[in-house]
Design a protein around this motif. Structure first.
Motif, mmCIF file in Angstrom:
data_model
loop_
_atom_site.group_PDB
_atom_site.id
_atom_site.type_symbol
_atom_site.label_atom_id
_atom_site.label_comp_id
_atom_site.label_asym_id
_atom_site.label_seq_id
_atom_site.Cartn_x
_atom_site.Cartn_y
_atom_site.Cartn_z
ATOM 1 N N UNK A 116 0.832 -1.198 0.000
ATOM 2 C CA UNK A 116 0.000 0.000 0.000
ATOM 3 C C UNK A 116 0.870 1.253 0.000
ATOM 4 N N UNK A 117 1.756 1.364 0.972
ATOM 5 C CA UNK A 117 2.609 2.548 1.057
ATOM 6 C C UNK A 117 3.532 2.665 -0.157
ATOM 7 N N UNK A 118 4.114 1.549 -0.565
ATOM 8 C CA UNK A 118 5.054 1.623 -1.686
ATOM 9 C C UNK A 118 4.367 2.124 -2.950
ATOM 10 N N UNK A 119 3.130 1.674 -3.189
ATOM 11 C CA UNK A 119 2.448 2.157 -4.395
ATOM 12 C C UNK A 119 2.044 3.614 -4.264
ATOM 13 N N UNK A 120 1.450 4.005 -3.128
ATOM 14 C CA UNK A 120 0.952 5.383 -3.098
ATOM 15 C C UNK A 120 2.093 6.398 -3.091
ATOM 16 N N UNK A 121 3.245 6.064 -2.519
ATOM 17 C CA UNK A 121 4.366 6.999 -2.582
ATOM 18 C C UNK A 121 4.835 7.193 -4.031
ATOM 19 N N UNK A 122 5.046 6.098 -4.740
ATOM 20 C CA UNK A 122 5.493 6.202 -6.127
ATOM 21 C C UNK A 122 4.431 6.848 -7.009
ATOM 22 N N UNK A 123 3.179 6.476 -6.819
ATOM 23 C CA UNK A 123 2.094 6.985 -7.658
ATOM 24 C C UNK A 123 1.856 8.468 -7.384
ATOM 25 N N UNK A 124 1.824 8.832 -6.112
ATOM 26 C CA UNK A 124 1.600 10.239 -5.765
ATOM 27 C C UNK A 124 2.772 11.109 -6.215
ATOM 28 N N UNK A 125 3.993 10.581 -6.116
ATOM 29 C CA UNK A 125 5.155 11.334 -6.599
ATOM 30 C C UNK A 125 5.061 11.559 -8.105
ATOM 31 N N UNK A 126 4.672 10.511 -8.828
ATOM 32 C CA UNK A 126 4.560 10.605 -10.289
ATOM 33 C C UNK A 126 3.545 11.671 -10.686
ATOM 34 N N UNK A 127 2.359 11.622 -10.082
ATOM 35 C CA UNK A 127 1.285 12.520 -10.515
ATOM 36 C C UNK A 127 1.423 13.940 -9.971
ATOM 37 N N UNK A 128 2.119 14.106 -8.851
ATOM 38 C CA UNK A 128 2.351 15.463 -8.345
ATOM 39 C C UNK A 128 3.610 16.071 -8.935
ATOM 40 N N UNK A 129 4.423 15.245 -9.618
ATOM 41 C CA UNK A 129 5.652 15.750 -10.220
ATOM 42 C C UNK A 129 6.756 16.007 -9.213
ATOM 43 N N UNK A 130 6.677 15.365 -8.052
ATOM 44 C CA UNK A 130 7.673 15.568 -6.998
ATOM 45 C C UNK A 130 8.672 14.420 -7.011
ATOM 46 N N UNK A 131 9.835 14.638 -7.572
ATOM 47 C CA UNK A 131 10.808 13.570 -7.788
ATOM 48 C C UNK A 131 11.352 12.997 -6.484
ATOM 49 N N UNK A 132 11.365 13.795 -5.419
ATOM 50 C CA UNK A 132 11.917 13.264 -4.169
ATOM 51 C C UNK A 132 11.016 12.212 -3.538
ATOM 52 N N UNK A 133 9.864 11.965 -4.121
ATOM 53 C CA UNK A 133 8.994 10.920 -3.601
ATOM 54 C C UNK A 133 9.306 9.542 -4.146
ATOM 55 N N UNK A 134 10.298 9.444 -5.017
ATOM 56 C CA UNK A 134 10.603 8.153 -5.625
ATOM 57 C C UNK A 134 11.638 7.390 -4.800
ATOM 58 N N UNK A 135 11.657 6.091 -4.963
ATOM 59 C CA UNK A 135 12.640 5.227 -4.309
ATOM 60 C C UNK A 135 12.808 3.990 -5.178
ATOM 61 N N UNK A 136 13.748 3.130 -4.820
ATOM 62 C CA UNK A 136 14.115 1.981 -5.660
ATOM 63 C C UNK A 136 13.254 0.768 -5.307
ATOM 64 N N UNK A 137 12.075 0.697 -5.890
ATOM 65 C CA UNK A 137 11.164 -0.412 -5.623
ATOM 66 C C UNK A 137 11.783 -1.747 -6.045
ATOM 67 N N UNK A 138 12.445 -1.770 -7.190
ATOM 68 C CA UNK A 138 13.033 -3.021 -7.680
ATOM 69 C C UNK A 138 14.008 -3.608 -6.667
ATOM 70 N N UNK A 139 14.868 -2.760 -6.103
ATOM 71 C CA UNK A 139 15.840 -3.231 -5.115
ATOM 72 C C UNK A 139 15.148 -3.722 -3.846
#
Length: 452
Positions: free
Chosen positions: A183-206
């Motif tokens: 839940x948290x991993x998706x909403x952080x990445x998704x919200x970062x993508x749609x708000x355009x805030x790059x600092x919200x991203x992290x390395x999900x694959x790792x």
């Protein structure tokens, strides 16, 4: 029939294109049926971030897309566990893949009880999206229940128990609800993508490479510590910079005042609300059914607000216009311990300018917003993030990460006083009939968004 349905796979994999995960893969018939149920489709009509779209214009994504994303991350975790960490391969600490379908259904349905502008709506009308989620899953009249019940008798209750955290398998529960979950991993990445805030991203694959099942739930390999640190920092930044944004909170305050005013007027203006907000009447009466709740979405509220712009009540009329046309209340920071008397004075000045302070001022604290910072030392913490050594021993993340130790339990936020923008509009400072004196008094107490 139930047994056949439980294991029924789609003849051809169904995929959904997704900007965060590229593809979302569906192989089970029950999952596709749930996606097509009317209760899940309703989530298309509810924004994930509520009033934040008034601040970050790209944040128009829905709880439906988030729910699919949580499902996809959970599916990937199940695949990793089955391939490398199954009971057959590592013993009792491993993953039992017979739990897959319960986990996938719970992931998809975890937010199904959210209503329009969820947290503000909940506060005004005393609803609880978690209780309603459980009710949707376990109530025989819903399509979701009927689909789940075809899997096997009692299956809806099992899925609901994952969401209420009473399901006996902690691995399944922690996939959906823990300090680092799907839940948290998706909403952080998704919200970062749609708000355009790059600092919200992290390395999900790792992170997914480092995730491990254990008897007590889910842990992460020691060599994945830096990826988990990155996630913690991302979560921290998103809450400070996006979820706690003063302008979004100003729109929430306006929405809360708007719904409060409508609620207050209802019993004196029943005919007007019958014509403009029929679907909200059960909530004004505080006597609603599950069917009433499921008819609500953002469009229902926005349509009511649009019609209320022609209401005879000047406060309801004005608040509706302000919300629809993005006229948020402005704000300034203050310290409640030392400036409480000054806040009271500011309220009187707003009233003198002709605004009802009950509807045009508010005190809002980001500390009261629905978020728990990572606090592993609390007696009743959610779950700790634990790292697994090569010998199998577990260590809580903040014990070996100086970065996380510095952030753990450090609640960051502010207290804000909200007021009409007119109070600091320079165009009105010389208006002796209405705002002149009150403007000068008000402006003398505010400098660069701070109360002085």
């Amino acid at each position: 029939m139930s047994l056949a349905y439980k294991y029924q796979m789609l003849p051809v994999e169904k995929v959904f294109r997704d900007p965060v995960h590229n593809y979302i893969h569906v192989n089970h018939q029950v999952i596709l049926d749930l996606i097509n149920s009317k209760e899940v489709q309703r989530l298309r009509r509810i924004k994930q971030l509520g009033t934040s779209s008034f601040t970050f214009h790209g944040a128009e994504h829905s709880r439906f897309s988030h729910s699919l994303g949580v499902y996809e991350i959970t599916r990937q975790i199940c695949d990793i566990f089955k391939q490398t960490y199954s009971i057959e391969k590592i013993g009792e600490e491993g993953w039992d893949d017979s739990q897959r379908l319960i986990a996938l259904c719970a992931a998809l349905l975890h937010d199904i009880g959210h209503g329009p502008y969820s947290h503000t709506f909940e506060h005004i009308f005393h609803t609880d999206h978690e209780q309603i989620t459980e009710a949707i899953i376990t109530s025989p009249q819903t399509e979701v229940y009927q689909i789940l019940n075809r899997v096997e008798a009692g299956f809806p209750e099992k899925v609901a128990s994952v969401i209420t955290k009473t399901y006996p398998n902690p691995q399944v529960v922690q996939m959906i609800s823990s300090q680092i979950d799907a839940d948290r991993m998706d909403y952080l990445l998704r919200d970062a993508y749609y708000t355009g805030t790059k600092y919200g991203t992290f390395d999900l694959t790792r992170i997914l490479q480092m995730i491990r099942p254990c008897k007590s739930g889910i842990v992460f390999a020691m060599e994945g510590m830096h990826a988990v640190e990155d996630y913690i920092v991302s979560r921290y930044q998103m809450h400070i910079q996006v979820y706690f944004h003063p302008s979004s909170r100003g729109m929430e305050v306006g929405l809360e005042h708007l719904l409060n005013r409508a609620h207050e007027l209802f019993f004196a203006e029943k005919e007007m609300f019958q014509n403009t907000a029929q679907l909200l009447i059960p909530f004004f009466r505080e006597n609603f059914t599950l069917e009433d709740y499921l008819r609500l979405d953002d469009g229902v509220l926005n349509t009511a607000f649009n019609l209320w712009t022609e209401a005879n009540d000047p406060v309801l009329n004005d608040l509706s216009r302000r919300f629809l046309n993005r006229k948020p209340l402005k704000s300034c920071r203050f310290e409640p311990e030392t400036q409480e008397n000054l806040i009271e004075t500011m309220g009187h000045i707003v009233e003198k300018a002709g605004f009802n302070p009950n509807y045009y001022t508010a005190i809002n604290s980001s500390y009261d917003l629905p978020y728990d910072f990572y606090q592993p030392k609390l007696e009743k913490h959610r779950t700790q993030i634990e790292l697994q050594q090569n010998d199998g021993t577990l260590t809580e993340l903040s014990q070996i990460s100086q970065l996380v130790a510095a952030l753990a339990g450090q609640e960051q936020g502010d207290h804000r006083f909200y007021f009409p923008k007119e109070m600091i509009d320079p165009k009105l400072q010389n208006d002796s009939d209405l705002f002149g004196e009150t403007y000068r008094l008000f402006a003398s107490h505010i400098h660069n968004g701070e109360l002085i």
